[in-house]
Design an enzyme around this catalytic site. Structure first.
Site, mmCIF file in Angstrom:
data_model
loop_
_atom_site.group_PDB
_atom_site.id
_atom_site.type_symbol
_atom_site.label_atom_id
_atom_site.label_comp_id
_atom_site.label_asym_id
_atom_site.label_seq_id
_atom_site.Cartn_x
_atom_site.Cartn_y
_atom_site.Cartn_z
ATOM 1 N N ALA B 78 38.932 37.596 40.973
ATOM 2 C CA ALA B 78 38.643 36.189 41.245
ATOM 3 C C ALA B 78 37.186 35.838 40.932
ATOM 4 C CB ALA B 78 38.963 35.851 42.696
ATOM 5 N N THR B 79 36.274 36.777 41.100
ATOM 6 C CA THR B 79 34.875 36.481 40.758
ATOM 7 C C THR B 79 34.759 36.120 39.288
ATOM 8 O OG1 THR B 79 33.884 37.795 42.525
ATOM 9 C CG2 THR B 79 32.563 37.487 40.552
ATOM 10 N N ASN B 158 37.514 32.023 52.846
ATOM 11 C CA ASN B 158 37.591 33.456 53.132
ATOM 12 C C ASN B 158 37.110 33.813 54.531
ATOM 13 O OD1 ASN B 158 35.176 32.520 51.764
ATOM 14 N ND2 ASN B 158 34.421 34.614 51.923
ATOM 15 N N GLN B 186 42.157 33.609 48.263
ATOM 16 C CA GLN B 186 42.604 33.920 49.627
ATOM 17 C C GLN B 186 43.935 33.251 49.959
ATOM 18 O OE1 GLN B 186 41.210 35.870 51.920
ATOM 19 N NE2 GLN B 186 39.221 36.331 51.014
ATOM 20 N N SER B 206 43.365 36.545 42.653
ATOM 21 C CA SER B 206 42.949 37.934 42.764
ATOM 22 C C SER B 206 44.165 38.755 43.181
ATOM 23 C CB SER B 206 41.865 38.026 43.842
ATOM 24 O OG SER B 206 41.659 39.367 44.194
ATOM 25 N N ALA B 207 44.249 40.002 42.725
ATOM 26 C CA ALA B 207 45.387 40.840 43.127
ATOM 27 C C ALA B 207 45.144 41.518 44.467
ATOM 28 C CB ALA B 207 45.663 41.899 42.054
ATOM 29 N N HIS B 208 43.893 41.956 44.708
ATOM 30 C CA HIS B 208 43.676 42.858 45.849
ATOM 31 C C HIS B 208 43.654 42.164 47.200
ATOM 32 C CE1 HIS B 208 39.368 42.370 47.101
ATOM 33 N NE2 HIS B 208 39.319 41.765 45.941
ATOM 34 N N THR B 246 40.334 44.898 26.352
ATOM 35 C CA THR B 246 41.640 45.550 26.428
ATOM 36 C C THR B 246 42.282 45.311 27.780
ATOM 37 O OG1 THR B 246 40.968 47.242 24.851
ATOM 38 C CG2 THR B 246 42.789 47.800 26.329
ATOM 39 N N CYS B 331 23.212 41.479 60.653
ATOM 40 C CA CYS B 331 23.041 42.929 60.597
ATOM 41 C C CYS B 331 24.110 43.613 59.750
ATOM 42 C CB CYS B 331 23.095 43.498 62.003
ATOM 43 S SG CYS B 331 22.052 42.599 63.146
#
Lengths: 127, 407
Positions: B78-79, B158, B186, B206-208, B246, B331
């Site tokens: 997606a990026t 997200n 998302q 995005s796939a992940h 590819t 943090c």
């Protein structure tokens, strides 16, 4: 972030958590830090008439290192005279807890809390 | 005890990434070991087999969002899709104007793509959403200028999981002849997407985030009316010249299978996840001074973002190390700033720092949720007993009015 075993021990089993009566003339209260900075420490000491710290309590809003620093100083303060307490340095706290450089400010805050509690006591007692 | 310590934490961070569904992994493996041909090889059966698999997967991705498979361009994720859409379309149509409209709570890759365009001579508006995270349609309309060339709005946020009214925003863009890009990373498998009806020109996937592999994504590029983009990656002219390189057959097969499963199972899965999320929400709301970040109604069932007042963020994260979650705390972020999304909603630094994003998914169980509720209750209580701010709150002191010594 990796914490030292000593920080984890104080974080998981903090010593001397609680409050003393802030109106008691033998009790000095120090409150340092600010919520927006992510750390607030409240440290209280009860001092006998001959100037020995009989009890110390703390409450801390902050990261694990801030909690550990304040917990540690309550242990150190008990039995010390005010003059001895005044000599506690942040570097000793940082060394004992093996604080990483980004957490040194937590030990500075703990030293400030001691000085602030002593100053409160002295102003109360008109000294 | 040792056994307990070595156990993996409970995974409640599905919005960061999802495990690959075992069915997906199984389907991918032959395309690493046996069918290793280059889908661009036209001269032998290795290539033909790979090409067929790629086209079947393209079909599956298109089906989930009701698009034509010829509108799907493979990317690395997606990026890359967001970069390609925003920079590619803005440059192609820059003769129309050089103003970009986006939202302050977009993903960093959208914000940073727009910032890059600003360095390239474009101007940009980063519209603030309402305190519930949703975009006000009137404010959006007013932010469009005669020279606005492209608008980019995410379908599902997200961090807080809110769902924007893409149809209404898209209609505004159509009226104003502005190209409309939507980041749907998302959203797939969580909300229905019908690109035949939605007035959207470009959409990133995005796939992940949907139980597929990392390193593969897609960009939807509308054919009617046709949207053109300038390639960002030049080379062999793959993907009709829009994205050379590819094609990673096994990754693509994985994304296709993941999206096929999402299409078939989405409805039932969402019902189950909603029940778990509601249980988590009610369990945590038993406590005082907890605040849900973002609108609860216009929101995917998978997400719960909550701030625990009077508890410091980093100690909170230390306290909940038996669950894997994300935090708005500085943090835990690379940038050492509290969540810019929560800040854009008007949350104070303290509340942004003490936020936790729970994201629930396909493999979350009711026992996981029960454990999480109990863990949070125990730890929040412990940290509040330690907190001078909680003590002051309980004594009726308004902490915002206290003069704190600077340090």
């Amino acid at each position: 972030m990796a914490y030292s075993d000593k920080v984890l021990d104080h974080y998981e089993n903090p010593r001397n958590v609680g409050s003393l009566d802030k109106n008691d003339p033998h009790v000095g209260t120090g409150m340092v830090g600010a919520p927006a900075c992510g750390d607030v420490m409240k440290l209280q000491i009860r001092v006998s008439d001959d100037g020995v710290i009989e009890d110390a309590k703390f409450k801390t809003y902050g990261c694990g290192s801030a909690i550990a620093s304040s917990s540690l100083v309550t242990e150190w303060l008990k039995g010390k005279t005010l003059d001895q307490a005044y000599e506690i340095k942040n570097s000793a706290i940082a060394e004992e807890l093996a604080l990483p450089p980004v957490k040194i400010h937590c030990s500075v805050l703990a030293e400030d809390a001691i000085k602030s509690a002593i100053a409160d006591l002295k102003s109360k007692q008109g000294k | 005890m040792t056994e307990l310590r070595e156990r993996q934490p409970i995974y409640l961070d599905y919005s960061s990434t999802t495990p690959i569904d075992p069915r997906v992994a199984e389907k991918m493996i032959p395309y690493i070991t046996e069918h290793y041909g280059n889908p661009a090889s036209r001269s032998h059966s290795f290539g033909w087999t790979a090409e067929k698999a790629v086209e079947e997967a393209r079909e599956e991705v298109a089906k989930l969002v009701n698009a034509d498979s010829r509108e799907i361009v493979w990317t690395s994720g997606a990026t890359e899709s967001n970069n390609l859409a925003i920079k590619g379309a803005s440059h192609f149509y820059s003769a129309k104007g050089k103003h970009i409209l986006t939202i302050a709570t977009e993903h960093k890759c959208v914000i940073d793509s727009v910032r890059e365009l600003e360095r390239d001579g474009f101007t940009a508006t980063y519209l603030e959403p309402e305190p519930n995270g949703l975009v006000d349609l009137e404010k959006f309309k007013k932010a469009i200028r005669p020279d606005t060339v492209l608008a980019s709005v995410m379908l599902v946020n997200n961090e807080i999981g809110v769902v924007q009214d893409i149809e209404a925003l898209g209609n505004i863009c159509r009226e104003q002849k502005v190209i409309f890009h939507v980041d749907a990373a998302q959203a797939t498998g969580k909300v229905m997407i019908n690109l035949e009806n939605l007035p959207v020109d470009l959409m990133s996937f995005s796939a992940h985030k949907t139980y597929g592999p990392k390193g593969i994504g897609a960009l939807y590029v509308r054919r009617k009316p046709r949207i053109r983009i300038e390639a960002q990656m030049h080379g062999g002219g793959h993907e009709r010249g829009m994205r050379s390189g590819t094609l990673p057959t096994h990754q693509i097969v994985g994304m296709g299978e993941a999206f096929r499963i999402a299409r078939i199972e989405m409805q039932l899965e969402n019902e189950r996840i909603r029940k778990l999320r509601d249980k988590l929400l009610h369990g945590l709301q038993d406590m005082e001074e907890v605040y849900v970040n973002g609108d609860l109604k216009h929101r995917i069932p998978h997400n719960l973002n909550i701030s625990f007042n009077y508890v410091e963020g980093e100690s909170l994260i230390m306290a909940v190390k038996d669950i894997a979650v994300s935090s708005g705390s500085a943090c835990t972020s690379a940038s050492l700033e509290p969540s810019y999304v929560l800040r854009a909603l008007g949350r104070s630094d303290e509340l942004a720092h003490s936020s936790i994003r729970f994201s629930i998914g396909r493999f979350t169980t009711e026992a996981d949720v029960d454990f999480t509720i109990q863990l949070l209750k125990d730890k929040i209580q412990k940290l509040r007993e330690l907190s001078p701010l909680w003590e002051m709150f309980k004594d009726g002191i308004d902490i915002s009015k206290v003069e704190w010594a600077a340090h």
